[in-house]
Design a protein around this motif. Structure first.
Motif, short mmCIF file in Angstrom:
data_model
loop_
_atom_site.label_atom_id
_atom_site.label_comp_id
_atom_site.label_asym_id
_atom_site.label_seq_id
_atom_site.Cartn_x
_atom_site.Cartn_y
_atom_site.Cartn_z
N PRO A 185 0.80 -0.99 0.07
CA PRO A 185 0.07 -0.04 0.12
C PRO A 185 0.84 1.25 0.16
CG PRO A 185 -0.74 -1.58 1.76
CD PRO A 185 0.71 -2.01 1.32
N PRO A 186 0.34 2.40 -0.61
CA PRO A 186 0.96 3.49 -0.45
C PRO A 186 1.51 4.07 0.89
CG PRO A 186 -1.13 3.88 -1.46
CD PRO A 186 -0.89 2.40 -1.38
N CYS A 187 2.63 4.86 0.93
CA CYS A 187 2.88 5.24 2.33
C CYS A 187 4.05 6.29 2.08
CB CYS A 187 3.46 4.12 3.18
SG CYS A 187 3.91 4.61 4.87
N ALA A 188 3.66 7.47 3.03
CA ALA A 188 4.65 8.61 2.79
C ALA A 188 5.49 9.12 3.86
CB ALA A 188 3.58 9.89 2.60
N LEU A 189 5.24 8.17 5.02
CA LEU A 189 5.95 8.44 6.20
C LEU A 189 6.22 6.82 6.99
CD1 LEU A 189 7.59 10.06 8.40
CD2 LEU A 189 5.45 10.27 9.68
#
Length: 334
Positions: free
Chosen positions: A148-152
């Motif tokens: 899944p996309p993650c930014a942190l």
């Protein structure tokens, strides 16, 4: 009677001490020796020096607290332990960690410049300057390439090539790509995250917990529409920085004792830089300051770091691309 007067005086002094709000006190500003091409981040050494990422040199350059050159970690090239496009650095107990975007490697060097690790990364990539040291590994802002996309996210010392924990996901992907930057800050097992176009600070007080908004003040940063030619803006250095510098944006985060400092920049005849302290309980800490700097062209004007205690370090740009100089301004919260 004398005892009563002394008691009243003591209580009055104590009340004033409690009521007194913290403030930012400027300790020093030192110029870094040498010129730079494209600085994307920096970190602070335990003795108060700085380590700067110059992407286009390409080099990681260390300076002492007086701004004098200590050493360069530059080994230009695409082979093992060589640097091609460094974009982020974090000071570690044993030296530094460097993110090389083009090679997609996380590298580690001793303080003396010896390369001790060069790990190819397939699970994630790190934003410009968005790397910090935390207990047991590294905190990074960027984008995950698997799952899944993650930014942190958090990566451990033992296997830095693999994503370990995700804290936060950015919903507005198009705006995130357009602004091309995110910010991380850390103190022990407390982490913080922000993006340029929104003054919400996200935080997590555990390395396995989802981040929550520490402070939401979106009115401070205007939510402007995404331009129709946003892809062309992203593909041109000149157009990108003209777009970025013409807006009010978050410029960085600095972790301090029991809180975080949010740094913002606003375009004017001179660039206005504001620092505001937010406590971990969500309250505004009272400390705030604004100052002006010459508005540099073609580079990021400000980078920020905190020492996890009382000090905030700002790396400030002077001049215009391709001939840019930098200074380090150090504040203490009192």
């Amino acid at each position: 009677m004398r005892f009563i007067i002394l008691l009243v005086g003591a209580l009055f002094s104590a009340a004033n001490a409690v009521a007194a709000e913290p403030s930012f006190v400027l300790l020093r500003e030192v110029a870094l020796s040498g010129k730079f091409q494209n600085v994307l981040g920096f970190d602070v050494t335990p003795d108060g020096g700085v380590v700067v990422v110059d992407r286009d040199a390409p080099a990681i350059v260390a300076f002492d607290k007086a701004g004098r050159l200590v050493r360069s970690y530059s080994h230009p090239g695409a082979r093992h332990c060589e640097i091609t496009t460094p974009e982020a650095v974090a000071v570690t107990p044993r030296g530094i960690a460097v993110w090389d975007q083009k090679r997609h490697h996380l590298m580690r060097f001793t303080a003396e410049g010896v390369c001790v690790a060069d790990d190819v990364v397939l699970d994630y990539e790190i934003d410009r300057g968005a790397l910090a040291r935390v207990t047991g590994g590294f905190l990074a802002g960027g984008d995950t390439l698997t799952g899944p996309p993650c930014a942190l996210f958090f990566v451990g010392d033992g296997s830095p090539a693999q994503l370990k924990s995700c804290f936060h996901t950015v919903a507005d992907q198009a705006r995130w790509l357009l602004y091309g930057r995110s910010y991380v800050a850390s103190r022990a097992d407390t982490v913080y995250f922000a993006v340029p176009y929104d003054s919400t600070v996200w935080t997590s007080n555990g390395l396995g917990r989802r981040a929550f908004p520490l402070r939401s003040s979106s009115g401070r940063i205007p939510q402007e529409a995404i331009p129709a030619d946003e892809r062309q803006i992203r593909s041109s250095r000149t157009r990108y920085y003209d777009f970025y510098e013409s807006r009010r944006v978050v410029e960085g985060l600095a972790a301090v004792d029991r809180g975080v400092v949010l740094v913002t920049g606003s375009p004017d005849s001179r660039r206005q830089v504001t620092m505001t302290l937010f406590r971990d309980d969500g309250s505004e800490g009272g400390a705030t300051t604004t100052f002006s700097i010459d508005d540099p062209r073609g580079v990021y004007a400000v980078h920020a770091r905190g020492d996890g205690r009382k000090r905030v370090y700002l790396l400030l740009a002077h001049g215009n691309f391709p001939s840019v100089r930098y200074s380090v301004r150090v504040y203490e919260i009192r």
